[in-house]
Design a protein around this motif. Structure first.
Motif, PDB file in Angstrom:
ATOM      1  N   SER A   3       9.604 -26.230  66.727  1.00 32.47           N
ATOM      2  CA  SER A   3       8.472 -25.498  66.165  1.00 32.47           C
ATOM      3  C   SER A   3       7.611 -24.887  67.262  1.00 32.47           C
ATOM      4  O   SER A   3       7.510 -25.402  68.363  1.00 32.47           O
ATOM      5  N   GLY A   4       6.964 -23.785  66.937  1.00 34.82           N
ATOM      6  CA  GLY A   4       6.124 -23.108  67.910  1.00 34.82           C
ATOM      7  C   GLY A   4       4.681 -23.572  67.898  1.00 34.82           C
ATOM      8  O   GLY A   4       3.830 -22.928  68.494  1.00 34.82           O
ATOM      9  N   LYS A   5       4.421 -24.701  67.238  1.00 32.99           N
ATOM     10  CA  LYS A   5       3.040 -25.135  67.074  1.00 32.99           C
ATOM     11  C   LYS A   5       2.274 -25.299  68.388  1.00 32.99           C
ATOM     12  O   LYS A   5       1.137 -24.841  68.506  1.00 32.99           O
ATOM     13  N   LEU A  39      -0.313 -18.492  59.608  1.00 33.65           N
ATOM     14  CA  LEU A  39       0.116 -19.509  60.571  1.00 33.65           C
ATOM     15  C   LEU A  39      -1.021 -19.865  61.517  1.00 33.65           C
ATOM     16  O   LEU A  39      -1.218 -21.027  61.869  1.00 33.65           O
ATOM     17  N   VAL A  40      -1.746 -18.847  61.932  1.00 31.59           N
ATOM     18  CA  VAL A  40      -2.889 -19.086  62.818  1.00 31.59           C
ATOM     19  C   VAL A  40      -3.914 -19.958  62.108  1.00 31.59           C
ATOM     20  O   VAL A  40      -4.417 -20.939  62.676  1.00 31.59           O
ATOM     21  N   THR A  81      -0.070 -31.425  68.322  1.00 25.17           N
ATOM     22  CA  THR A  81       0.923 -30.503  67.780  1.00 25.17           C
ATOM     23  C   THR A  81       2.350 -31.020  67.856  1.00 25.17           C
ATOM     24  O   THR A  81       3.256 -30.409  67.298  1.00 25.17           O
ATOM     25  N   PHE A  82       2.521 -32.127  68.555  1.00 25.92           N
ATOM     26  CA  PHE A  82       3.851 -32.672  68.733  1.00 25.92           C
ATOM     27  C   PHE A  82       3.853 -34.114  68.295  1.00 25.92           C
ATOM     28  O   PHE A  82       2.910 -34.847  68.579  1.00 25.92           O
TER      29      PHE A  82
ATOM     30  N   THR B  84      17.077 -26.502  77.934  1.00 26.61           N
ATOM     31  CA  THR B  84      15.912 -27.074  78.587  1.00 26.61           C
ATOM     32  C   THR B  84      15.036 -27.693  77.518  1.00 26.61           C
ATOM     33  O   THR B  84      15.044 -27.262  76.368  1.00 26.61           O
ATOM     34  N   VAL B  85      14.311 -28.696  77.926  1.00 32.68           N
ATOM     35  CA  VAL B  85      13.299 -29.246  77.041  1.00 32.68           C
ATOM     36  C   VAL B  85      12.122 -28.288  77.045  1.00 32.68           C
ATOM     37  O   VAL B  85      11.689 -27.838  78.107  1.00 32.68           O
ATOM     38  N   THR B  86      11.623 -27.960  75.888  1.00 32.29           N
ATOM     39  CA  THR B  86      10.404 -27.157  75.841  1.00 32.29           C
ATOM     40  C   THR B  86       9.480 -27.744  74.796  1.00 32.29           C
ATOM     41  O   THR B  86       9.902 -28.538  73.960  1.00 32.29           O
ATOM     42  N   LEU B  87       8.239 -27.324  74.870  1.00 31.66           N
ATOM     43  CA  LEU B  87       7.301 -27.645  73.802  1.00 31.66           C
ATOM     44  C   LEU B  87       7.215 -26.461  72.858  1.00 31.66           C
ATOM     45  O   LEU B  87       6.286 -26.338  72.088  1.00 31.66           O
ATOM     46  N   GLY B  88       8.197 -25.570  72.934  1.00 33.54           N
ATOM     47  CA  GLY B  88       8.271 -24.447  72.009  1.00 33.54           C
ATOM     48  C   GLY B  88       7.665 -23.161  72.540  1.00 33.54           C
ATOM     49  O   GLY B  88       6.884 -23.154  73.493  1.00 33.54           O
TER      50      GLY B  88
END
Lengths: 135, 135
Positions: A3-5, A39-40, A81-82, B84-88
């Motif tokens: 997710s892009g959160k 979303l925002v 957010t995670f 890669t690990v990302t936070l998005g």
DNA sequence: ATTACTGTAATAAAATATATTACAAACTTA
DNA sequence: TAAGTTTGTAATATATTTTATTACAGTAAT
């Protein structure tokens, strides 16, 4: 899919930190990311729950930071957010009759907990102010 | 959703490390995870490409480690199964007219690169042998 | 030959993320 | 107070990704 959160929330806060005295509208913010304003607003709802921002409804409404950018860390945003960073799990329940199947998730959990501590430690050292100072 | 490739691959290797002299079938391995054997074969194909395991076709075929478990690290597995690990990321292209939108992905990349180094360093120190020694 | 595997492609199903639509409620300003 | 703009939120739809399933050719042991 991840997710892009986190990225969206960080983007929102970066914009807010650049205009700490203005109430920015969700539409304006969404325009910077080219995403849907709803979303925002959802991420802003989350930020409000954590008292990072405050909003004003109605005409000329919008959102601004509720505290100085130097007091907000990327770790705060991460935690909001995670759930946790993981390298994934096998999604089905493993076979409980297999000694490996029975125990592997615990070991993965231990590993992932470690990784999250490392990430938290790193993010803890970066304030929103310093992150956004590059822009 | 995060893919289970890392966890599945690690599970496969853990089983193989417990029976280093046997060729285990994909069906047997899949049974320990309660997933479809085809998924197992796909991950094994990847492992073969990296010379971590070797397979034998035909009746009584299967797969076994191609090198001692002590010489395989979790970092090897990580690199094989994860980009890669990302936070998005925010998945749309940000607005190039916005100074934040224009530059934020670079900053995120820098951050995520750091995080991946940390994770690699940690995983580098854990061999398959030591990971699986708990089972 | 028969049986039991691997290897791989093609397709389907399930899960998750993102987008869109809709509208009530809040607030500003004229 | 009426008009206009924005938040807040729910409901639904679309897109994307992951996982499962089906199918079958190729390989090797007996």
């Amino acid at each position: 899919m991840i997710s892009g959160k986190f990225a969206i929330t960080l983007h929102i806060l970066t914009l807010l930190s650049k205009s700490p005295d203005d109430f920015l509208s969700s539409e304006y913010i969404a325009g910077s990311m080219n995403i849907n304003p709803v979303l925002v607003r959802k991420e802003i709802a989350n930020l409000k729950k954590h008292n990072i921002v405050e909003s004003r409804e109605g005409k000329f409404g919008g959102t601004r930071l509720a505290k100085p950018a130097v007091e907000i860390t990327l770790e705060d945003i991460f935690k909001m957010t995670f759930e946790t960073v993981t390298l994934g799990y096998c999604k089905n329940d493993p076979n409980p009759n297999c000694p490996v199947g029975k125990n592997i998730n615990e070991s993965l959990n231990a590993l992932y907990t470690d990784i999250n501590s490392q990430i938290s430690d790193k993010l803890k050292g970066i304030s929103l102010l310093s992150f956004s100072s590059g822009f």
